[in-house]
Write a protein that holds these residues in place. Structure first.
Motif, short mmCIF file in Angstrom:
data_model
loop_
_atom_site.label_atom_id
_atom_site.label_comp_id
_atom_site.label_asym_id
_atom_site.label_seq_id
_atom_site.Cartn_x
_atom_site.Cartn_y
_atom_site.Cartn_z
N SER A 92 17.64 12.86 19.58
CA SER A 92 18.29 11.56 20.00
C SER A 92 19.46 11.66 20.94
O SER A 92 19.93 10.63 21.47
CB SER A 92 18.81 10.84 18.53
OG SER A 92 19.80 11.57 18.14
N PHE A 636 7.98 8.82 23.85
CA PHE A 636 8.67 8.40 22.63
C PHE A 636 9.96 9.30 22.68
O PHE A 636 10.21 10.05 21.61
CB PHE A 636 7.90 8.58 21.31
CG PHE A 636 6.36 7.69 21.44
CD1 PHE A 636 6.49 6.38 21.69
CD2 PHE A 636 5.41 8.49 21.47
CE1 PHE A 636 5.22 5.85 21.84
CE2 PHE A 636 4.14 7.89 21.63
CZ PHE A 636 4.13 6.44 21.78
N ALA A 639 9.30 13.22 22.20
CA ALA A 639 8.61 13.61 20.74
C ALA A 639 7.14 13.96 21.09
O ALA A 639 6.78 15.03 20.20
CB ALA A 639 8.80 12.50 19.94
N LYS A 683 5.30 15.22 17.91
CA LYS A 683 5.60 14.68 16.51
C LYS A 683 5.30 13.33 16.77
O LYS A 683 6.00 12.52 17.41
CB LYS A 683 7.09 15.15 16.09
CG LYS A 683 7.17 16.38 15.98
CD LYS A 683 8.50 16.42 14.69
CE LYS A 683 8.73 17.73 14.19
NZ LYS A 683 9.73 17.80 13.02
N ILE A 684 4.37 12.44 15.81
CA ILE A 684 4.31 11.30 15.79
C ILE A 684 5.66 10.56 14.81
O ILE A 684 5.85 9.51 15.23
CB ILE A 684 3.10 10.88 14.89
CG1 ILE A 684 1.91 11.56 15.92
CG2 ILE A 684 2.71 9.51 14.78
CD1 ILE A 684 0.50 11.14 15.07
N THR A 685 6.06 11.18 13.74
CA THR A 685 7.28 10.94 13.10
C THR A 685 7.85 12.39 12.84
O THR A 685 7.33 13.36 13.23
CB THR A 685 6.71 10.20 11.68
OG1 THR A 685 6.35 11.20 10.70
CG2 THR A 685 6.00 9.13 12.03
N ASP A 686 9.16 12.33 12.18
CA ASP A 686 9.63 13.50 11.82
C ASP A 686 8.79 14.28 10.87
O ASP A 686 8.95 15.55 10.93
CB ASP A 686 11.17 12.99 10.93
CG ASP A 686 12.04 12.73 11.97
OD1 ASP A 686 12.16 12.64 13.13
OD2 ASP A 686 13.09 11.88 11.40
N ASN A 687 7.82 13.81 10.07
CA ASN A 687 7.08 14.66 9.10
C ASN A 687 5.67 14.86 9.73
O ASN A 687 5.10 15.96 9.18
CB ASN A 687 7.20 13.90 7.86
CG ASN A 687 8.54 13.59 7.15
OD1 ASN A 687 8.94 12.39 7.46
ND2 ASN A 687 9.01 14.56 6.49
N THR A 689 2.90 15.81 12.35
CA THR A 689 2.69 16.57 13.79
C THR A 689 1.25 16.32 14.09
O THR A 689 0.54 16.29 13.23
CB THR A 689 3.36 17.75 13.76
OG1 THR A 689 2.48 18.57 12.82
CG2 THR A 689 4.86 18.00 13.72
N TYR A 726 0.92 16.99 8.20
CA TYR A 726 2.31 16.25 7.42
C TYR A 726 3.25 17.22 6.60
O TYR A 726 2.53 17.82 5.68
CB TYR A 726 1.73 15.05 6.62
CG TYR A 726 2.92 14.17 6.13
CD1 TYR A 726 3.34 13.22 6.71
CD2 TYR A 726 3.27 14.45 4.66
CE1 TYR A 726 4.53 12.39 6.16
CE2 TYR A 726 4.33 13.59 4.18
CZ TYR A 726 4.88 12.66 4.84
OH TYR A 726 6.06 12.06 4.47
#
Length: 813
Positions: A92, A636, A639, A683-687, A689, A726
């Protein structure tokens, strides 16, 4: 940084590593495991000492404001340092601008200004970064203690690689590379349980298996053009486009065992400027594991379908008694059966033993020397796979068409050496070479037919007894410099290369007509075949001189250009051929913003082909050309990354084996491919990929006596891939679960286009658990047990892997 206290504690984090230039030579391209609790003491007390060369060297930087992760990757590549940091902690953050000529320390101070990050030199060329706070009112800076326990690689995070070197000969961020490069890290290869090259290519758009092969010979296609892991021999019809550390493999038949490699890059399009003679579709580039100056030991074992039993040990670290010396020892043993008939047959085995010791020495001035030796022994069978019958059906899951007496015993001795030396702060020289000897003692006893038989017809039996010897010599030397001319920052490489390979084979063959029932094959003893009656020998000598330049023009424009002169001479039995060519490549990418980075490239290639034409005379060489236009994007907040490209590639004089005589070749014709590729990774979210892609290939023979207007065999018009993973970090360890999907459509089964291969979809599953130094992974492939053909040679085909399960355990210590 403000005078504010924070809670200090141990945090487990995955580590990102930016590695290139001097840093890449200093730490090797291997895996890194590091365990340290950094006590919160003043930053000045924590700071180590950079090497003398790093401390005095100044580098020209031109890094605009951008995501801190991207800025650090660019900084590492320019400064020649290894940076170790928690990728999640910088995602970030935005960097400060860095423009001008600075030392590495001054540059980092400016780049990190206002980010809350601090750094220390943990080695002569290694920098560790953590979040910084202050512990008291005096303003003394301390570091948040971090427990680092994970993998670090050449700018890789999960499925996503940040940098590559195969496209420009310079370790550069992919977002600044004017070419399409797909990268598979060692972590991804482990998730896929990679056993052979096919396993790597299946999740990469625009690639796939080619004609039938075995553990001895992998054929594959890249952007519609067929290539092979094997060079020359009696076939001579397929170019070899696989490289290891920039060299051709030092063995004609090679295992490409995953235990030896850190990463694999697939460079799309013609690449003769960088690598000499190569296929116009692209090349596969393996990066070997090298000795590390950090202690890291790993033991892994795999059991699973097809009687797979496998164990590997990987030991590396510094030699305590000798400053500047490091070692690495990799040893692997495998027993397994091949899956090409869809059933587990003991007569179709793939066993191997590999031992590879290495040693590296590095001086305080930055000079590094690497020496390595590999001994490998492989015992396998040339399995023809399954048959296509005259009614259009396939012999899925059929009986083995190989005699129990068949074998192929391979012995490889390979030596490698390299030296990298900084001449000045801006210029360096490197020299590397490889030498290999490969001996094969084999008996091929299998069913054979040139036309699709009926299910009730008897087919022929070929029994071939042969021995081959292959010798490889290759050397390269290059001078590389970094310098500034006005607003243009250049990295120029001037190099020479030499390769000489020789092959000798002696054989005796007996064909027994109508001897095998394909549904119930019985191989009765044929007795002694007698003395050898035929010989094949060939040599190839390739010499090249090249110059190339990668330039950063201002903040946004990056240019690449190169020129290579190549002189190639071949001899096949008593027939010789020679060609000289000047190949060139140009490319440009404009980094407008995160989501708009258009690029364009044009390149040419020369491919030598050894053999004798059915009509007499040597096989002609092949020439290729590629034009590619595309756009690279980051989404994003960096990411997710994507590459979208369209391309056109042409090749002259494509050659194939004469079906009536394996010692002769025929010209299939000229080939053209027009296509489109899309790859998305990140990475779609932190968890969560993701990696996936789609390719569309419109390919045909444009000039051919035999196949004009036809589509080459085994090239899918449509291919789509996707892989989701995940991960969840808990008190009971790090868990991850993944699902993969492969979709292939519209392939011809032969160059005559007499039939099409069935379309197929395949699903894979993966489940992993990691706790401290122990990691377990369960992988299930083709979970719905889809019966499909992975590749065809016209009548014989390879059945795709049926439902299979593999369990891998790994301990790091």
């Amino acid at each position: 940084m403000g005078a504010k206290a924070v809670r200090r504690g141990a945090v487990k984090a995955r580590v990102g590593l930016a590695l290139s230039g001097l840093g890449r030579m200093a730490a090797g391209a291997g895996l890194l495991t590091m365990q340290a609790a950094l006590a919160p003491v003043p930053l000045a007390a924590q700071e180590g000492s950079p090497s003398a060369a790093v401390a005095r060297r100044t580098v020209e930087f031109d890094i605009p404001v951008q995501s801190l992760n991207s800025a650090l990757l660019t900084f590492a590549e320019r400064a020649g340092l290894q940076l170790i940091y928690d990728v999640a902690s910088v995602r970030s953050l935005r960097s400060a601008p860095l423009r001008g000529r600075f030392t590495a320390q001054d540059g980092l101070n400016r780049l990190l200004a206002g980010t809350g990050m601090a750094y220390r030199f943990s080695g002569p060329n290694t920098v560790s970064l953590q979040m910084a706070t202050t512990s008291d009112s005096s303003g003394v800076v301390t570091l948040v203690p971090v427990m680092v326990s994970g993998r670090a690689e050449l700018a890789v995070e999960g499925f996503r690689a940040r940098q590559a070197s195969s496209a420009t000969n310079v370790a550069a961020p992919l977002i600044e590379t004017p070419a399409t490069v797909n990268v598979m890290s060692s972590e991804t290869m482990e998730r896929l349980n990679v056993q052979r090259l096919d396993d790597i290519l299946q999740y990469i758009p625009g690639t796939g298996p080619g004609a039938t092969g075995s553990s001895m010979t992998n054929t594959f296609t890249i952007r519609g053009f067929e290539s092979s892991t094997t060079r020359g021999g009696s076939l001579g019809s397929r170019s070899n486009s696989v490289y290891i550390d920039g060299h051709r493999p030092a063995s004609r038949h090679y295992h490409y065992d995953r235990s030896l490699y850190e990463r694999v890059e697939v460079l799309k399009g013609t690449s003769s400027v960088l690598y000499g003679a190569a296929s116009p579709g692209g090349i596969v580039s393996y990066t070997s594991k090298k000795p590390l100056f950090e202690t890291r030991n790993q033991l892994s074992t795999t059991i699973g379908s097809f009687d797979t039993r496998r164990a590997s040990v990987d030991l590396t670290g510094p030699v305590a008694a000798l400053n500047g010396l490091a070692y690495r020892l990799i040893a692997t043993a495998q027993e397994a059966n091949q899956p090409y008939t869809g059933k587990n047959h003991a007569s179709s085995f793939d066993d191997r033993t590999i031992v590879k010791p290495q040693i590296a020495w590095q001086s305080d001035g930055g000079t590094r020397v690497d020496l390595g030796y590999e001994y490998s022994r492989q015992n396998s069978v040339a399995d023809p796979g399954i048959l296509r019958f005259s009614d259009g059906s396939f012999g899925f899951g059929g009986r083995s068409l190989v005699s129990d007496d068949s074998f192929s015993k391979h012995t490889n001795h390979i030596a490698t050496a390299s030296i990298w030396h900084p001449i000045t702060d801006q210029w360096s020289i490197s020299v590397d070479g490889s030498y290999g000897k490969n001996h094969i003692d084999a008996l091929w006893d299998s069913a054979n037919t040139r036309t699709a038989p009926s299910r009730t017809a008897l087919i022929d039996r070929d029994v071939i007894r042969f021995e081959t010897d292959f010798e490889h010599r290759e050397a390269r030397a290059k001078l590389q410099g970094e310098y500034q001319i006005g607003v243009v920052a250049n990295t120029t490489t001037i190099g020479v290369s030499h390769r000489r390979e020789g092959y000798d084979s002696k054989r005796v063959q007996r064909t027994i007509r109508g001897a095998i029932n394909p549904l119930d094959p019985v191989f009765a003893s044929v007795g002694d075949l007698g003395p050898y009656t035929g010989t094949v020998d060939w040599t190839i000598r390739e010499q090249g001189v090249y110059i190339q330049n990668y330039a950063r023009v201002g903040e946004k424009l990056k240019l690449f250009g190169g020129l290579r002169y190549t002189d190639i001479r071949t001899v096949f039995n008593d027939t010789g051929g020679t060609d000289k060519a000047i190949d060139y490549a140009i490319g440009a990418i404009f980094n407008q913003n995160d989501w708009l980075n258009p690029f364009i490239s044009y390149s040419t290639s020369l491919t030598p082909q050894v053999g004798t034409l059915k009509t007499g005379g040597p096989v002609p060489f092949s020439e290729g050309k590629q034009l590619e236009i595309g756009v690279k994007s980051q989404w994003f907040g960096d990411a997710v990354a994507s590459t979208l490209s369209i391309f056109q590639i042409t090749q002259t004089n494509r050659v194939e084996t004469d079906p009536a005589d394996r010692l002769l070749s025929i010209i299939a014709g000229d080939q053209e491919v027009k296509g489109m590729e899309l790859e998305v990774v990140g990475k779609i979210t932190d968890n969560l990929t993701f990696i996936g892609g789609y390719s569309y290939l419109d390919t045909e023979f444009t000039e051919s006596v035999l196949y004009k207007g036809n589509t080459p065999a085994n090239v899918p018009k449509h291919k789509a891939t996707a892989m989701l993973n995940y991960s969840l970090d808990t008190d009971f360890g790090l868990w991850d679960a993944g699902v993969g999907y492969i979709y292939v459509r519209n392939r011809q089964g032969d160059n005559e286009n007499s039939y099409r291969l069935p379309d197929y979809s395949r699903f894979d599953l993966s489940l992993g658990w990691q706790y401290e130094s122990l990691e377990l992974r369960l992988r299930a492939e083709n979970i719905f047990n889809k019966k499909y053909v992975s590749g065809s040679s016209g009548v014989f085909m390879n059945q795709g892997l049926p439902r299979s399960v593999f369990l891998n355990a790994k301990v790091t210590f």
